[in-house]
Design a protein around this motif. Structure first.
Motif, PDB file in Angstrom:
ATOM      1  N   VAL A  60       0.849  -1.197  -0.165  1.00  0.00           N
ATOM      2  CA  VAL A  60       0.018  -0.023   0.124  1.00  0.00           C
ATOM      3  C   VAL A  60       0.886   1.202   0.072  1.00  0.00           C
ATOM      4  N   LYS A  61       0.498   2.141  -0.780  1.00  0.00           N
ATOM      5  CA  LYS A  61       1.231   3.383  -1.024  1.00  0.00           C
ATOM      6  C   LYS A  61       1.133   4.312   0.447  1.00  0.00           C
ATOM      7  N   ASP A  62       2.060   4.656   1.083  1.00  0.00           N
ATOM      8  CA  ASP A  62       1.908   5.538   2.304  1.00  0.00           C
ATOM      9  C   ASP A  62       2.313   6.786   1.930  1.00  0.00           C
ATOM     10  N   ASN A  63       1.214   7.417   2.022  1.00  0.00           N
ATOM     11  CA  ASN A  63       1.084   8.937   1.354  1.00  0.00           C
ATOM     12  C   ASN A  63       0.998  10.045   2.673  1.00  0.00           C
ATOM     13  N   THR A  64       1.341   9.402   3.996  1.00  0.00           N
ATOM     14  CA  THR A  64       1.139  10.302   5.162  1.00  0.00           C
ATOM     15  C   THR A  64       2.431  11.277   5.141  1.00  0.00           C
ATOM     16  N   THR A  65       2.227  12.351   5.758  1.00  0.00           N
ATOM     17  CA  THR A  65       3.252  13.626   5.707  1.00  0.00           C
ATOM     18  C   THR A  65       4.498  13.064   6.243  1.00  0.00           C
ATOM     19  N   LEU A  66       4.338  12.166   7.476  1.00  0.00           N
ATOM     20  CA  LEU A  66       5.546  11.709   8.142  1.00  0.00           C
ATOM     21  C   LEU A  66       6.431  10.616   7.202  1.00  0.00           C
ATOM     22  N   SER A  67       5.749  10.088   6.402  1.00  0.00           N
ATOM     23  CA  SER A  67       6.575   9.044   5.610  1.00  0.00           C
ATOM     24  C   SER A  67       7.191   9.772   4.402  1.00  0.00           C
ATOM     25  N   LYS A  68       6.347  10.671   3.961  1.00  0.00           N
ATOM     26  CA  LYS A  68       7.215  11.717   2.916  1.00  0.00           C
ATOM     27  C   LYS A  68       8.345  12.242   3.363  1.00  0.00           C
ATOM     28  N   TRP A  69       8.075  12.826   4.709  1.00  0.00           N
ATOM     29  CA  TRP A  69       9.421  13.332   5.321  1.00  0.00           C
ATOM     30  C   TRP A  69      10.461  12.570   5.268  1.00  0.00           C
ATOM     31  N   LEU A  70      10.016  11.250   5.907  1.00  0.00           N
ATOM     32  CA  LEU A  70      11.104  10.092   6.052  1.00  0.00           C
ATOM     33  C   LEU A  70      11.924  10.052   4.613  1.00  0.00           C
ATOM     34  N   HIS A  71      11.128   9.795   3.649  1.00  0.00           N
ATOM     35  CA  HIS A  71      11.787   9.774   2.335  1.00  0.00           C
ATOM     36  C   HIS A  71      12.559  10.839   1.893  1.00  0.00           C
ATOM     37  N   VAL A  72      12.104  12.048   2.191  1.00  0.00           N
ATOM     38  CA  VAL A  72      12.947  13.182   1.760  1.00  0.00           C
ATOM     39  C   VAL A  72      14.343  13.221   2.677  1.00  0.00           C
ATOM     40  N   VAL A  73      14.284  13.045   3.873  1.00  0.00           N
ATOM     41  CA  VAL A  73      15.545  12.803   4.813  1.00  0.00           C
ATOM     42  C   VAL A  73      16.451  12.009   4.273  1.00  0.00           C
ATOM     43  N   SER A  74      15.866  10.703   3.997  1.00  0.00           N
ATOM     44  CA  SER A  74      16.582   9.533   3.733  1.00  0.00           C
ATOM     45  C   SER A  74      17.505   9.899   2.431  1.00  0.00           C
ATOM     46  N   HIS A  75      16.802  10.611   1.330  1.00  0.00           N
ATOM     47  CA  HIS A  75      17.361  10.760   0.158  1.00  0.00           C
ATOM     48  C   HIS A  75      18.310  12.021  -0.037  1.00  0.00           C
ATOM     49  N   THR A  76      18.037  12.862   0.902  1.00  0.00           N
ATOM     50  CA  THR A  76      18.838  14.364   1.089  1.00  0.00           C
ATOM     51  C   THR A  76      20.062  13.898   1.830  1.00  0.00           C
ATOM     52  N   SER A  77      19.988  12.839   2.743  1.00  0.00           N
ATOM     53  CA  SER A  77      21.195  12.277   3.352  1.00  0.00           C
ATOM     54  C   SER A  77      22.443  11.662   2.410  1.00  0.00           C
ATOM     55  N   LEU A  78      21.640  10.927   1.385  1.00  0.00           N
ATOM     56  CA  LEU A  78      22.317  10.100   0.464  1.00  0.00           C
ATOM     57  C   LEU A  78      22.930  10.933  -0.443  1.00  0.00           C
TER      58      LEU A  78
END
Length: 148
Positions: A60-78
Motif C-alpha cells: 500500500v502506498k503510504d502518503n502520510t506526511t511523516l512518511s514523505k518526510w522520512l523519504h525526503v530525509v533519507s534521499h537528502t542524506s544520500l
C-alpha cells in the motif's frame, strides 16, 4: 605464441578434460532415485511458492506526511554523502586538501549514513504495517520502535 592468446588452447584443453573426467566419474549414468527426490523437492517448492503467492498482499502506498518526510530525509542524506564524496575526489588539488576533505567526508558521511538507514528503516516499517493492515489509512499507523 603470444601470452595473450594462451587462453584459447587452455580453454579447449580444460573443456575436453572436464568432459572426459565427468564421464569417468559418473555424469553419463542414470540416477532414478535422486531424480525422483529432485522432482519431489521441485513440487514442494512450487506448492510453497503458490502458498506464498496466495498470502501476498500488494504493498500500500503510504502518503502520510511523516512518511514523505522520512523519504525526503533519507534521499537528502544520500545526496549529501554523494556530494561529499565528489568533493573529496574532484576538489582535492593537493594532499593537504585531500586529507581535509576526507576527514569531512568521514565525519559527516558517517552521520548521513546513520540518518539514511534510520529514516529508510522507519519508512519501510510504516509501509509494512500499513500493508499488513490492508485497511488503508483508516486505521492509525503504529510506529514501531527502532530497537525491535
Amino acid at each position: 605464441m603470444s601470452f595473450y592468446y594462451l587462453f584459447i588452447p587452455t580453454w579447449f584443453f580444460t573443456v575436453i578434460l572436464y568432459t572426459l573426467m565427468a564421464k569417468k566419474y559418473g555424469a553419463e549414468e542414470k540416477y532414478p532415485e535422486e531424480e525422483a527426490e529432485l522432482l519431489a523437492f521441485d513440487r514442494n517448492v512450487e506448492a510453497f511458492q503458490e502458498e506464498q503467492a496466495r498470502a501476498y498482499k500488494m504493498p500500500v502506498k503510504d502518503n502520510t506526511t511523516l512518511s514523505k518526510w522520512l523519504h525526503v530525509v533519507s534521499h537528502t542524506s544520500l545526496g549529501i554523502a554523494l556530494l561529499l564524496a565528489c568533493n573529496t575526489m574532484f576538489r582535492s588539488p593537493d594532499m593537504f586538501a585531500y586529507q581535509a576533505n576526507r576527514e569531512i567526508f568521514y565525519n559527516i558521511g558517517f552521520v548521513c549514513t546513520v540518518i539514511y538507514f534510520v529514516a529508510s528503516y522507519w519508512a519501510m516499517r510504516r509501509r509494512k504495517t500499513l500493508t499488513e493492515s490492508q485497511d488503508g489509512l483508516k486505521k492509525p499507523i503504529s510506529t514501531p520502535s527502532l530497537g525491535g
